[in-house]
Design an enzyme around this catalytic site. Structure first.
Site, PDB file in Angstrom:
ATOM      1  N   GLY A 150       0.822  -1.206   0.000  1.00  0.00           N
ATOM      2  CA  GLY A 150       0.000   0.000   0.000  1.00  0.00           C
ATOM      3  C   GLY A 150       0.854   1.253   0.000  1.00  0.00           C
ATOM      4  N   CYS A 151       0.240   2.363  -0.356  1.00  0.00           N
ATOM      5  CA  CYS A 151       1.005   3.606  -0.508  1.00  0.00           C
ATOM      6  C   CYS A 151       1.513   4.107   0.841  1.00  0.00           C
ATOM      7  CB  CYS A 151       0.166   4.662  -1.221  1.00  0.00           C
ATOM      8  SG  CYS A 151      -1.455   4.968  -0.496  1.00  0.00           S
ATOM      9  N   PHE A 152       0.614   4.269   1.809  1.00  0.00           N
ATOM     10  CA  PHE A 152       1.072   4.675   3.144  1.00  0.00           C
ATOM     11  C   PHE A 152       2.013   3.622   3.720  1.00  0.00           C
ATOM     12  CE2 PHE A 152      -2.450   7.862   4.228  1.00  0.00           C
ATOM     13  CZ  PHE A 152      -1.559   8.913   4.381  1.00  0.00           C
ATOM     14  N   GLU A 163       7.363  10.025  -0.615  1.00  0.00           N
ATOM     15  CA  GLU A 163       7.245   9.254  -1.848  1.00  0.00           C
ATOM     16  C   GLU A 163       6.077   9.799  -2.649  1.00  0.00           C
ATOM     17  OE1 GLU A 163       5.754   5.285  -0.811  1.00  0.00           O
ATOM     18  OE2 GLU A 163       3.826   6.249  -0.465  1.00  0.00           O
TER      19      GLU A 163
END
Lengths: 326, 326, 326, 326
Positions: free
Chosen positions: C136-138, C292
């Site tokens: 996942g992104c987080f 990011e």
């Protein structure tokens, strides 16, 4: 003793202009909000929809109407105001101020005729009016930039760019209102073909009979929520000084529209009822910049200004607003 | 007959907080601005610096001081207020409200002692005060999120994130205030080391003597001009219901600070003097969100609130502001 | 002679991560896009949905599947990947890289087992994998900020703030994705309760068996489209120099993750596949900032990085992207 | 065997266009950056100024010049390029591409004559050129919207609005580049009087000798960092279909400029070297929208495109960039 207060009703109180009406009238010294009508939100507190009102009022939306009011603001979608007035018995003594475009071109309904509510053009007619068609947001900004020329019979073909914040498109969810799309983005719509051109042309011809030039209007979607920037230019024999004098004379005595001698920027007027105008002359072209908050001077603020005039109040009552400025 | 109005002076009127003071006082029903002092702008109209004031006032900045005033607002840089009061004879009857951090920790100058001006903490002391040290912007938001717990002796180590708009950094030109850099950007500064922690700790220990836990504060530069978002959390045995009751009881009677039962978002308070608080409970952690406009409740608005209290006016006078909301 | 190119398919090509996959693979030197699958858009050109691709490719979406591919990227909603793989015969030789959360915790489907695709944690396992669960992104941003500590067994209770751009919420139209609402606004969601905590905890315990402290995570909706900012802090006995060395050693040889000696800001990584990390020490607390692009290193870019590793390509192939920077 | 790479130097590498040159050339398959010259930053790593380059290169700025290069990009302020070439011995074999406005109107220096570097207008001349005057950002967008009409001799008086991101104004700190001022704001500058009108008029008259109509250009400061939106309109007898055909024919074979059949929006081209064009017809007016990234197609990207042409490389080498899109 304090004078009795104006009793106001807002029809369609859940949208952007309805919310601004509530915000303005809650702080208006001479007005009490009798009711805020919304079918879909009846029974809910106003702050359930307009979350910034938490702590300001415990008032609820209602689905009922009442005639015990002095003025009624219609904050409905275009076409809906006409339907509402056809379907609803509104007592004859109630002043109606409609924010849609339904009556801006002289349309009538149920024996009500509407005065076009641009105070800088026809304040006396507004004072005497029973029903007001409140001007469109772009229409207000563009007209305020052109009225002095029209009044002087100096209007020719006009070239206009108008940039609007996202609130101009209302609260419905669309691909063009998605944050990810609109942030840092620019686009245009209805180029040379915007619906406000009709009411603009009507006003201009009223002041300058026989005016037949095009108003070429490029509407731009801006990357911010609030405010309209308009730049118009046209061929003109006026010097800058003459033009500035013409505009300052025209707007003398109008409390919300001012001519700036310095370059203007949009945030000077955001969250106020003001319109600022700046003029430039380059070669034989006169350039007119005019700016406003699309939801205030371009909608709900002007509606309150019209109410003030119709009800014999100070024109600025409830409209001395703190600018956001930053 | 209208009561005589409070005569106010603003020292350092060219900055952001000075500008907000002018905007608020111009519309304050009980105040007249006697003068706005600015060395660098003396003789210029206020609107030459604060362009949004065009059409609102013709008043000029002055380089002169006068004692024919009731209250003086110091909107100077940190360190400058102390210098000003040391160098300037301010008549004893003049109430001083200082917006810098110079007197927030109990410092005195020229026999003036300062009361920390957080009305929700010590309204009665403020009412009786002659001099006020107006709290910092982050300090206000963080404290309003923690005071009820401190009062109840329930404070433990706190973890706090605070996000501020660019106006918090003032109007000086810096690489971190360049639009191209700051737009769509996030960064932090003074992590766990922000200068407001001192005044925060002082207040918390006043309410909860012996409190010795850390307040771990991560300050974040946000990508917008106005407003502060604070999220704090800590271990707590309170249920959500108990916590909400604690907070609502604490803030009952305080007109600007409200507890929301629904999720809050920053724009509910931008361009107002309000602070909204929302509570959540997850596991054994109590989460407190608190939001404010950094220039109003976090600076000039709170200064007016303090003036209202010191001068026996309605606490909300001149502070019923229309939210920008959008 | 040029080596034969990898044949790739994208399932769910109409969403944000699907669009980013197309953009990356179109310019990837060793990959050809065999097909982009989308039920609702079958037959339309890719640029009909992803308008920025106009002039880049004439390829069409298809509603058909084919097995003549080497790698398949699943860019489907959470829960949809599992359904797709259950309902669809995917040839055994096809490598599957799933961007949803369906297989990040060790779930299997149709005899496929998935390796968690965080190259900085387990590059060798990824090289040998047939199926990848893309983080996942987080989860990516938070883990990259904590992995070196976990590897060294130094992890304790962590306090984390994460701020995400609007693209993290996808392209569906919601009140919280409306431009008028989100512009200049801040809010939080799933505080201390975000779904990515599970995969984060799984990784941390893999590296530091027995780690049992909380990861207290406050997710924030930021006012911009792209990028994730993470600040974590925890009690640590490491000096700043020791910590920096630990991190630089850990990330040596990893081409996309770098430790900055200077303060970082989010736009350093937007539109790149990089993660930048910066450390600070205040008192006994170690602060770790990690940033990011949520759609690249946090989604599609990392998926390509995983593909590169699985297919024996240079890890950076097709991922040397020009930063937006401004 | 790989062909020897072009050796490039960048003079003035610390500004916005210099930074973009570095970003592009670092990833260019056929170019090596020999040196990046900056007096004020000599000895510092490139990433000390361009922080996004951290992890991409360890190269340093230099204060020295060398003649062991093939091409030199001048990324200096207006007026500075001429001074540099007058004061500096640049070897005759070195191709010079100047991004300032110093040589766009046919000026010469030290026996160097410059070809105007707009490939869509005169690709063959560029291929044969030794020195290039790279067009201005607005000039590029406006010309690409008008060239086909000029080529066909159909140009008349034109009305143009152009909106630019903040990067167009460079990195110097000014009141109009302050985030607090520019966020959510709109303003204009140099209305009907922008300096790019000279090079625009020069090109148009080259293609349509005798063209004598005004190009009325309103430049607008937009509320975002990157990209230029241009809308031009003029009286035209062409039908929409005829106009679209004219434009598509004109741009056939040009890899970066494309005509869209659908409405365009600015973010389709941000962070790319593309220009997209869309046409509309309303009444007797032809409307042309053209969009580009002001730092790429409007500056450094076009400079690389020119270098590619001058050096016999593929015109698109190093310019297949991933759009930011969101």
């Amino acid at each position: 003793m304090k004078a009795p207060r104006i009793k106001a009703a807002i029809i369609g109180g859940a949208g952007y202009t309805g919310g601004e009406m509530i915000r303005l009238l809650l702080n208006h010294p001479d007005v009490a909000i009798s009711f805020v009508h919304s079918r879909s939100n009846a029974g809910n507190p106003l702050y359930a929809v307009h979350a910034d009102l938490l702590g300001e009022t415990e008032q609820l939306f209602t689905g009922e109407l009442s005639s015990d009011i002095d003025v009624m603001f219609l904050c409905l979608g275009h076409g809906e105001s006409k339907k509402f007035l056809e379907a609803t018995e509104v007592a004859a003594h109630v002043k109606v101020i409609d924010l849609s475009q339904d009556f801006r071109l002289g349309e009538t309904v149920s024996e009500r005729t509407f005065v076009y509510g641009l105070p800088e053009m026809q304040r006396d007619l507004i004072k005497a009016a029973q029903n007001i068609a409140n001007p469109g947001c772009f229409a207000t900004g563009i007209q305020l930039g052109l009225l002095p020329l029209a009044k002087a019979g100096l209007l020719k073909e006009v070239h206009t760019t108008g940039i609007t914040g996202s609130t101009g498109a209302g609260q419905s969810l669309q691909s063009t209102s998605h944050f990810t799309w609109r942030a840092n983005n620019i686009s245009t719509y209805k180029v040379l073909n915007h619906q406000h051109l009709k009411e603009i042309r009507r006003s201009l011809q009223l002041l300058q009979p026989g005016f037949n030039g095009d108003v070429n209007f490029v509407p731009v979607r801006g990357d911010y929520p609030r405010g309209i920037w308009v730049t118009s230019y046209l061929q003109s024999d006026l010097s800058l000084e003459e033009a500035v004098k013409l505009y300052k004379d025209f707007y003398a005595g109008h409390p919300f529209t001012h001519v700036s001698d310095k370059q203007i920027d949009l945030k000077q007027v955001v969250n106020t009822n003001k319109c600022l105008i700046q003029l430039e002359k380059t070669g034989d072209k006169l350039v007119i910049h005019s700016i406003e908050d699309n939801l205030l001077k371009g909608a709900s603020g002007q509606a309150v200004q019209n109410m003030n005039l119709m009800c014999g109040l100070d024109e600025t009552a409830g409209l001395k607003l703190k600018s956001i400025v930053f």
